[in-house]
Design a protein around this motif. Sequence first.
Motif, PDB file in Angstrom:
ATOM      1  N   GLY A   1       0.776  -1.230   0.000  1.00 41.54           N
ATOM      2  CA  GLY A   1       0.000   0.000   0.000  1.00 41.54           C
ATOM      3  C   GLY A   1       0.813   1.288   0.000  1.00 41.54           C
ATOM      4  O   GLY A   1       0.259   2.357  -0.009  1.00 41.54           O
ATOM      5  N   MET A   2       2.130   1.156   0.049  1.00 41.80           N
ATOM      6  CA  MET A   2       2.989   2.341   0.036  1.00 41.80           C
ATOM      7  C   MET A   2       3.861   2.271  -1.210  1.00 41.80           C
ATOM      8  O   MET A   2       4.044   1.213  -1.792  1.00 41.80           O
ATOM      9  N   VAL A   3       4.386   3.399  -1.591  1.00 43.24           N
ATOM     10  CA  VAL A   3       5.312   3.406  -2.713  1.00 43.24           C
ATOM     11  C   VAL A   3       6.718   3.602  -2.152  1.00 43.24           C
ATOM     12  O   VAL A   3       6.991   4.577  -1.459  1.00 43.24           O
ATOM     13  N   ALA A   4       7.589   2.651  -2.432  1.00 37.18           N
ATOM     14  CA  ALA A   4       8.994   2.743  -2.032  1.00 37.18           C
ATOM     15  C   ALA A   4       9.798   2.884  -3.313  1.00 37.18           C
ATOM     16  O   ALA A   4       9.243   2.865  -4.410  1.00 37.18           O
ATOM     17  N   GLU A   5      11.097   3.016  -3.197  1.00 34.54           N
ATOM     18  CA  GLU A   5      11.941   3.084  -4.381  1.00 34.54           C
ATOM     19  C   GLU A   5      12.962   1.965  -4.340  1.00 34.54           C
ATOM     20  O   GLU A   5      13.590   1.727  -3.316  1.00 34.54           O
ATOM     21  N   GLU A   6      13.100   1.295  -5.480  1.00 39.06           N
ATOM     22  CA  GLU A   6      14.061   0.213  -5.629  1.00 39.06           C
ATOM     23  C   GLU A   6      15.205   0.706  -6.515  1.00 39.06           C
ATOM     24  O   GLU A   6      14.962   1.326  -7.542  1.00 39.06           O
ATOM     25  N   ALA A   7      16.444   0.431  -6.102  1.00 40.06           N
ATOM     26  CA  ALA A   7      17.591   0.772  -6.950  1.00 40.06           C
ATOM     27  C   ALA A   7      17.645  -0.234  -8.090  1.00 40.06           C
ATOM     28  O   ALA A   7      17.668  -1.437  -7.865  1.00 40.06           O
TER      29      ALA A   7
ATOM     30  N   LEU B   1      28.847   0.353 -14.979  1.00 37.12           N
ATOM     31  CA  LEU B   1      27.455   0.531 -15.389  1.00 37.12           C
ATOM     32  C   LEU B   1      26.729  -0.804 -15.331  1.00 37.12           C
ATOM     33  O   LEU B   1      27.220  -1.817 -15.847  1.00 37.12           O
ATOM     34  N   TRP B   2      25.572  -0.791 -14.703  1.00 38.05           N
ATOM     35  CA  TRP B   2      24.751  -2.009 -14.626  1.00 38.05           C
ATOM     36  C   TRP B   2      23.303  -1.613 -14.463  1.00 38.05           C
ATOM     37  O   TRP B   2      22.979  -0.664 -13.742  1.00 38.05           O
ATOM     38  N   VAL B   3      22.419  -2.341 -15.144  1.00 37.00           N
ATOM     39  CA  VAL B   3      20.976  -2.164 -15.027  1.00 37.00           C
ATOM     40  C   VAL B   3      20.376  -3.525 -14.699  1.00 37.00           C
ATOM     41  O   VAL B   3      20.723  -4.543 -15.317  1.00 37.00           O
ATOM     42  N   ALA B   4      19.479  -3.564 -13.725  1.00 35.64           N
ATOM     43  CA  ALA B   4      18.810  -4.801 -13.331  1.00 35.64           C
ATOM     44  C   ALA B   4      18.119  -5.409 -14.548  1.00 35.64           C
ATOM     45  O   ALA B   4      17.513  -4.682 -15.352  1.00 35.64           O
ATOM     46  N   PRO B   5      18.206  -6.733 -14.718  1.00 38.09           N
ATOM     47  CA  PRO B   5      17.633  -7.374 -15.911  1.00 38.09           C
ATOM     48  C   PRO B   5      16.184  -6.991 -16.204  1.00 38.09           C
ATOM     49  O   PRO B   5      15.833  -6.762 -17.359  1.00 38.09           O
TER      50      PRO B   5
END
Length: 189
Positions: free
Chosen positions: A65-71, A93-97
């Motif tokens: 029910g809340m908005v969090a932030e994921e790296a 440099l890396w981006v989550a798949p």
Amino acid sequence: MLRVERVGEENWAGLRALRLRALEADPDAFGAALAEEAARDEVFWRRRVLIGDWFLARAPEEAVGMVAEEAVGVVALVAPPASAGYERQLDALWVAPAWRGRGVGEALIDAAVAHAARHGAASVSLTVADGNGAALGLYRRTGFRATGERSPRPRDPGRTRERFRLSLGTQFSTPAPSRPSSSTPTTIR
């Protein structure tokens, strides 16, 4: 909405967690090994944050029910040895798949390059391993061009990497400081 921000020493634990995720997901993409990085202590990670400018991409995530932030992505902007202060280098440099192909890499590069330009850098360079077509496409889309310089990969000397550079068109009037005094988060929609 994706948000890219420069992180400071106080964010060392978040940087460590994301770096370990990157090494676990894509071990061949980096010059370091997961076991080596996981064994490093807090002092190492605090220093690592201070040797360059680190940018994290954060995405909203629903959490009960809340908005969090994921790296979801990371990049470092460092001064290569003997650069005279006018060149910066993108590293790690890396981006989550799950976030690839959604503009995260471009947003990280844009934030790092803009930061370098604001602080007097004349160019930004990077290396890409042979065979990494996705990274090569990203770097070309963001304006980087091959320099013709090739070198062996540090952890795998049997494979090579190529250097790419982006000219920022700035003059050599003021050197880029090693640690800028302030940072403003960049929001990417």
